[in-house]
Design a protein around this motif. Structure first.
Motif, PDB file in Angstrom:
ATOM      1  N   GLY A   1      17.923  70.990  83.284  1.00 55.12           N
ATOM      2  CA  GLY A   1      19.230  69.980  84.203  1.00 55.12           C
ATOM      3  C   GLY A   1      20.065  69.793  82.507  1.00 55.12           C
ATOM      4  O   GLY A   1      21.262  69.725  82.502  1.00 55.12           O
ATOM      5  N   ILE A   2      19.943  70.152  81.963  1.00 60.45           N
ATOM      6  CA  ILE A   2      20.640  70.452  80.326  1.00 60.45           C
ATOM      7  C   ILE A   2      21.624  71.707  80.359  1.00 60.45           C
ATOM      8  O   ILE A   2      22.536  70.902  79.951  1.00 60.45           O
ATOM      9  CB  ILE A   2      19.664  70.075  78.512  1.00 60.45           C
ATOM     10  N   PHE A   3      22.054  72.793  81.181  1.00 59.99           N
ATOM     11  CA  PHE A   3      22.861  73.517  81.270  1.00 59.99           C
ATOM     12  C   PHE A   3      23.320  73.225  82.239  1.00 59.99           C
ATOM     13  O   PHE A   3      24.086  73.858  82.835  1.00 59.99           O
ATOM     14  CB  PHE A   3      22.514  74.584  81.116  1.00 59.99           C
ATOM     15  N   ASP A   4      23.332  72.621  83.396  1.00 52.00           N
ATOM     16  CA  ASP A   4      23.809  72.279  84.239  1.00 52.00           C
ATOM     17  C   ASP A   4      25.475  71.877  84.163  1.00 52.00           C
ATOM     18  O   ASP A   4      26.355  72.557  85.472  1.00 52.00           O
ATOM     19  CB  ASP A   4      23.435  71.033  85.260  1.00 52.00           C
ATOM     20  N   SER A   5      25.690  71.118  82.646  1.00 52.74           N
ATOM     21  CA  SER A   5      27.508  71.357  82.529  1.00 52.74           C
ATOM     22  C   SER A   5      28.361  72.234  82.518  1.00 52.74           C
ATOM     23  O   SER A   5      29.428  71.964  83.409  1.00 52.74           O
ATOM     24  CB  SER A   5      27.875  70.469  81.746  1.00 52.74           C
ATOM     25  N   VAL A   6      28.232  73.072  81.706  1.00 54.43           N
ATOM     26  CA  VAL A   6      28.974  73.879  81.368  1.00 54.43           C
ATOM     27  C   VAL A   6      27.576  75.722  81.591  1.00 54.43           C
ATOM     28  O   VAL A   6      26.781  76.217  80.808  1.00 54.43           O
ATOM     29  CB  VAL A   6      29.114  74.431  79.985  1.00 54.43           C
ATOM     30  N   ASP A   7      27.950  76.095  82.920  1.00 54.71           N
ATOM     31  CA  ASP A   7      26.962  77.155  82.961  1.00 54.71           C
ATOM     32  C   ASP A   7      28.018  78.657  83.137  1.00 54.71           C
ATOM     33  O   ASP A   7      27.275  79.333  83.172  1.00 54.71           O
ATOM     34  CB  ASP A   7      26.759  76.923  84.819  1.00 54.71           C
ATOM     35  N   GLN A   8      29.703  78.550  82.720  1.00 57.80           N
ATOM     36  CA  GLN A   8      30.209  80.031  82.378  1.00 57.80           C
ATOM     37  C   GLN A   8      29.566  80.632  80.995  1.00 57.80           C
ATOM     38  O   GLN A   8      29.127  79.540  80.362  1.00 57.80           O
ATOM     39  CB  GLN A   8      30.891  80.012  83.372  1.00 57.80           C
ATOM     40  N   ASP A   9      29.741  81.631  81.452  1.00 55.81           N
ATOM     41  CA  ASP A   9      29.322  82.576  79.579  1.00 55.81           C
ATOM     42  C   ASP A   9      30.425  82.096  78.427  1.00 55.81           C
ATOM     43  O   ASP A   9      31.561  81.611  79.052  1.00 55.81           O
ATOM     44  CB  ASP A   9      29.634  84.180  79.987  1.00 55.81           C
ATOM     45  N   ILE A  10      30.571  81.293  76.973  1.00 53.73           N
ATOM     46  CA  ILE A  10      31.041  81.438  76.266  1.00 53.73           C
ATOM     47  C   ILE A  10      31.695  82.478  75.444  1.00 53.73           C
ATOM     48  O   ILE A  10      30.516  82.403  74.609  1.00 53.73           O
ATOM     49  CB  ILE A  10      31.125  80.052  75.976  1.00 53.73           C
ATOM     50  N   ASN A  11      32.989  82.547  75.808  1.00 53.52           N
ATOM     51  CA  ASN A  11      33.032  83.797  74.228  1.00 53.52           C
ATOM     52  C   ASN A  11      33.527  83.235  73.661  1.00 53.52           C
ATOM     53  O   ASN A  11      35.020  82.573  73.439  1.00 53.52           O
ATOM     54  CB  ASN A  11      34.030  84.870  75.114  1.00 53.52           C
ATOM     55  N   ILE A  12      33.261  82.695  72.085  1.00 53.69           N
ATOM     56  CA  ILE A  12      33.598  82.071  71.257  1.00 53.69           C
ATOM     57  C   ILE A  12      34.217  83.000  70.580  1.00 53.69           C
ATOM     58  O   ILE A  12      35.314  82.437  68.991  1.00 53.69           O
ATOM     59  CB  ILE A  12      32.323  81.702  70.332  1.00 53.69           C
TER      60      ILE A  12
END
Length: 243
Positions: A216-227
């Motif tokens: 569940g580590i990636f549950d908070s932010v699951d959209q792609d992040i374009n840096i």
């Protein structure tokens, strides 16, 4: 020959995976069913992809011993001529035994963990580097008894009568594959040592981040992040604050 050093490196990677919080919780009977099922989904994505990874390796591998080992592995994955014994079919039967609709598996939205794990695997398979590929395969196959034994413990706590053919088959077959891969290591030149180590490290990294997703580590932010987006520009942020 440096095979003993490679064995130690693989053992170190296995110890790191045993120490992962999800694996420890599973082994201790403390893993929630939700996380255990997500682990099964992630393992299923890997199982479904693995024959294609082996085929990519076979496209460029010229060493006959290594080709034989990879082909035997691929044959096992596909049921050795009998599609009813294909490993992924055993996985689908596992879903049925768990009472999990196959559509739920198909609809599972992969997060960063399984995406990166599979990207690593396919890039290694297409990278045409023998040492890295053998190192990755070694740790990937050697981890099966560690991760699948823990998964069995986690799931049978909630489903005591669960059939575990999917796990048992992989554990038994992968022990044979690991022994064969060490034979391949014996045949590699000293110049491949560093690439073998790197492949082992990549295999460990891929498994750990897959386990992170199931935990569940990636549950908070699951959209792609374009840096590269403007909002990630610290100078832009400063300018906004100044205004």
């Amino acid at each position: 020959m440096f095979t003993d050093d490679i064995r130690k490196q693989v053992d170190t990677a296995l110890d790191a995976v045993r120490a992962h919080s999800l694996v420890r919780a599973a082994a201790d009977g403390l893993l929630p069913l939700e996380n255990a099922i997500r682990w099964v989904f992630c393992a299923g994505r890997e199982s479904r992809s693995f024959p294609w990874i082996l085929q990519d390796l076979l496209r460029w591998t010229e060493n006959e011993k290594i080709r034989r080992i990879l082909q035997e592995n691929l044959d096992d994955e596909l049921g050795s001529g009998d599609p009813s014994h294909a490993h992924f079919l055993h996985y689908l039967h596992l879903l049925d035994d768990l009472g999990v609709p196959r559509q739920e598996f198909n609809d599972y939205q992969e997060r960063a963990g399984i995406k990166l794990a599979l990207q690593l695997a396919f890039n290694i398979a297409r990278g045409c580097n023998t040492g890295r590929s053998i190192g990755y395969m070694l740790v990937n196959e050697a981890m099966t008894p560690v991760t699948y034994t823990a998964a069995k413990q986690a799931l049978t706590k909630y489903h005591p009568a669960l059939g575990t053919n999917f796990f048992d088959l992989h554990i038994e077959v992968d022990d044979h594959h690991v022994a064969a891969l060490y034979e391949a290591v014996d045949a590699l030149p000293e110049a491949d040592r560093a690439d073998l180590w790197y492949g082992i490290a990549l295999g460990q990294r891929g498994m750990e981040i897959l386990l992170d997703e199931a935990y569940g580590i990636f549950d908070s932010v699951d959209q792609d992040i374009n840096i590269t987006a403007e909002r990630w520009n610290p100078l832009s942020a400063t300018a906004t604050q100044d205004n």
